[in-house]
Motif scaffolding. Structure first.
Motif, short mmCIF file in Angstrom:
data_model
loop_
_atom_site.label_atom_id
_atom_site.label_comp_id
_atom_site.label_asym_id
_atom_site.label_seq_id
_atom_site.Cartn_x
_atom_site.Cartn_y
_atom_site.Cartn_z
N ALA A 17 -6.03 2.91 -9.19
CA ALA A 17 -5.57 1.79 -8.44
C ALA A 17 -4.13 2.41 -7.86
O ALA A 17 -3.49 1.67 -7.32
CB ALA A 17 -5.21 0.49 -9.29
N SER A 56 2.53 1.81 -3.25
CA SER A 56 1.54 2.43 -4.29
C SER A 56 1.12 3.64 -4.21
O SER A 56 1.34 4.27 -5.34
CB SER A 56 0.22 1.40 -4.28
N ALA A 112 -5.12 -11.04 -7.58
CA ALA A 112 -5.13 -10.01 -6.44
C ALA A 112 -4.26 -10.52 -4.85
O ALA A 112 -3.58 -9.84 -4.24
CB ALA A 112 -6.45 -9.42 -5.94
N THR A 169 0.76 -1.08 0.01
CA THR A 169 0.13 -0.07 0.19
C THR A 169 0.88 1.30 -0.02
O THR A 169 0.82 2.25 -0.90
CB THR A 169 -0.85 -0.18 1.19
N GLY A 202 -4.92 -4.65 -8.39
CA GLY A 202 -3.65 -3.88 -7.61
C GLY A 202 -2.37 -4.05 -8.08
O GLY A 202 -1.34 -4.13 -7.19
N LYS A 203 -2.49 -4.43 -9.09
CA LYS A 203 -1.09 -4.57 -10.15
C LYS A 203 -0.77 -3.76 -11.08
O LYS A 203 -1.76 -3.19 -11.79
CB LYS A 203 -1.27 -6.09 -10.90
N LYS A 222 -1.42 2.49 -9.64
CA LYS A 222 -0.53 1.48 -10.22
C LYS A 222 0.14 2.15 -11.50
O LYS A 222 -0.59 2.86 -12.19
CB LYS A 222 -1.18 0.15 -10.47
#
Lengths: 369, 369
Positions: free
Chosen positions: B152, B5, B98, B2, B126-127, B154
């Motif tokens: 996201a 990110s 995920a 997190t 989340g990638k 990302k």
């Protein structure tokens, strides 16, 4: 000259060659060893540095007269090429060439906007005409030139020298013969960084910028490499009007052509970058020429089935210029058609007008097939 | 993940790099020697023959998972690359990535029309996303992909491998640096004779023909060689619809682009002839690449002041593929932007849509600068 003229005219118009050509032969035989005489009209750089020296390599043609507005040039080149004072003309006395039987043809090497006038006056004077490219600055002028030569029963040929150059001849043979498979794409680029202060940059004299002068090589090449006339034309121009060279004429113009068989061509014309190449891409490889249309030093490579081969030819004993000059001489003497008649120049001008229109109006232009 | 990110997202959005990048470093340092893990999505020819073998040359990236609809492929390549059964996914189980912390990013190597869906699902899982070009089959899809990755937090990178290839990097440096003077014209040609029976020829999967697949290299090259976005687009298409390969997609499409600085580009895209070259022509010479964008074997020549020099580089110790894979890894680890983000793929699609529109409607299309 009358009998020969009629023969020539009928041969041109009917396309029936051999019998009439043979009928025309006696006129030649009557003067054995006599070479076909050209009056060089315009003694600028291309005339004096490329064309006039090339006569030394001709088998059938010679310089028999000179036309210039500059007495000093007439004197200098008249002396150099052994042209007597009786065979030197100014533009005021030009029409008197009619009375000179040593002049078989004129070679018009004037600024583009003067091509039509002097070609037509030469035809009316009873002379065959070789005219530099672009043939003229409009389709209408080209049509008038063709009509004048037809009426006079004289030939009209355009100075497309590359058609007399062995690499280009081989490229045509290979491309049209499907050596690398059916042609799909042709790319052609011509350009050079132009120096300021020449008539080529003055639209009233040139009729246009790079396209009229050097881009025409890209256009003419894609036409002779396909043997087709384009049906769709799209063009984009890019000119910096703040550049003093480009106040009246275009710098760069790129154009796309689509031909009836589906061949597409991408072409470049430029007055601010150097280009001299084309490539014919078929389904099985390509034919590459670079430089493609120089005065000398052509280089050719062919890629077929994944293998690239150098196809550059040994120097030809006869230059493209001499070949071009002899071609008109032989066509007249034998009563055969020239391979680059006025119709060929007209075909280029039709596309040139479409290119300019497309660039100006921002839309594609469709031509009749 | 997190914290990292958030750092990445803020770095991307603000463009403020160094401080935040440093702040992101501890996450890396906490797992020394751990490589950035990719899930390869789609085990077709490009994935298995080019991308997956390239990981051997990566310093920062590894294959950590595989996604395929074919169990036999998962078994074969899972075994070959040491990917455990727990890290093999079908398209039905795709979203479970995920839950797998070994997967940092996915690399989407699917048919074009599936890029958007799987990129967006990956972002939602989340990638980070690496997506093959063309990024998608429409501008709208590209925008949705960018939005999904942003939401996201990302990264989204497009697989423009040539940007990690030394000859292309040198060409960019020389062209934009004015090594041959300011660029005037760029010519770019890409094509190959396509074999029948592939998804690339099925428009619902490919979104288009040669332009989507290979012509995009011509387009992307003229964009990276100029660093500009085109403002005018003109295109002509030529497709033999009787050829069973081209029932739903185009064969050849040629296009002209004009850039804000006045640079013009002529481009070729073909599925029935082989092309792989570009040339940047400046006022003082040119930079020529042929082949320009192959997997290996690039060749480069530069003409400057009339002299042609071979500038082909010695083989690079790191392939363009490894360079591309490591780039995303490093960008994530360091919190720096990628050089070919989603916005780059979007920019190509904007022009691609304009090219198709121009060809279809027979008119030029103007893009906003």
């Amino acid at each position: 000259m009358t009998d020969e003229s009629i023969v020539t005219r009928r041969t041109l118009m009917t396309g029936v060659g051999l019998g009439l050509a043979a009928a025309g032969m006696p006129a030649l035989a009557a003067r054995p060893g006599r070479k076909f005489g050209y009056a060089i009209v315009g003694l600028g750089s291309y005339a004096t540095k490329q064309i006039m020296p090339a006569f030394a390599g001709c088998d059938h043609a010679k310089i028999s007269a000179l036309v210039s507005g500059t007495p000093a040039k007439l004197e200098q080149f008249g002396t150099e090429y052994g042209v007597p004072k009786t065979h030197r003309y100014s533009y005021e006395t030009f029409d008197r060439i009619a009375d000179n039987p040593d002049i078989d043809a004129v070679y018009i090497i004037l600024p583009n906007s003067m091509h039509a006038e002097y070609s037509i006056r030469a035809a009316r004077a009873g002379k065959h005409v070789m005219c530099e490219k672009p043939m003229a600055i409009s389709v209408a002028e080209c049509e008038a030139m063709i009509a004048a030569s037809r009426t006079a029963g004289k030939k009209l040929m355009i100075g497309y020298r590359s058609r007399f150059e062995p690499h280009n001849q081989l490229a045509i043979e290979l491309a049209r013969g499907g050596h690398v498979g059916p042609t799909r794409i042709i790319t052609a680029e011509h350009g050079f960084p132009i120096q300021p202060g020449q008539w080529r940059l003055d639209k009233p004299l040139s009729g246009g910028g790079s396209l009229m002068d050097i881009g025409i090589y890209s256009l003419n090449a894609v036409r002779y490499l396909t043997g087709e006339e384009p049906v769709d034309v799209m063009a984009i121009e890019s000119t910096d009007r703040a550049d003093p060279r480009f106040r009246t004429v275009e710098d760069r113009i790129t154009f796309l052509l689509r031909f009836p068989s589906g061949i597409e061509a991408t072409c470049v014309s430029s007055y601010s970058s150097a280009h001299n190449s084309y490539r014919v891409i078929g389904t099985q490889g390509w034919i590459d020429m670079e430089p493609a249309t120089p005065y000398s030093g052509h280089a050719m490579r062919v890629r077929k089935d994944g293998k690239v081969t150098d196809r550059t030819l040994p120097p030809s004993p006869k230059t493209q210029f001499a070949g071009q000059l002899d071609h008109l001489a032989q066509a007249v003497l034998n009563g055969t058609p020239v391979i680059v008649p006025g119709e060929e120049g007209l075909a280029d001008l039709r596309v040139i007008e479409a290119i300019y229109r497309s660039a100006r109006e921002g839309r594609p232009v469709r031509l009749q097939a």
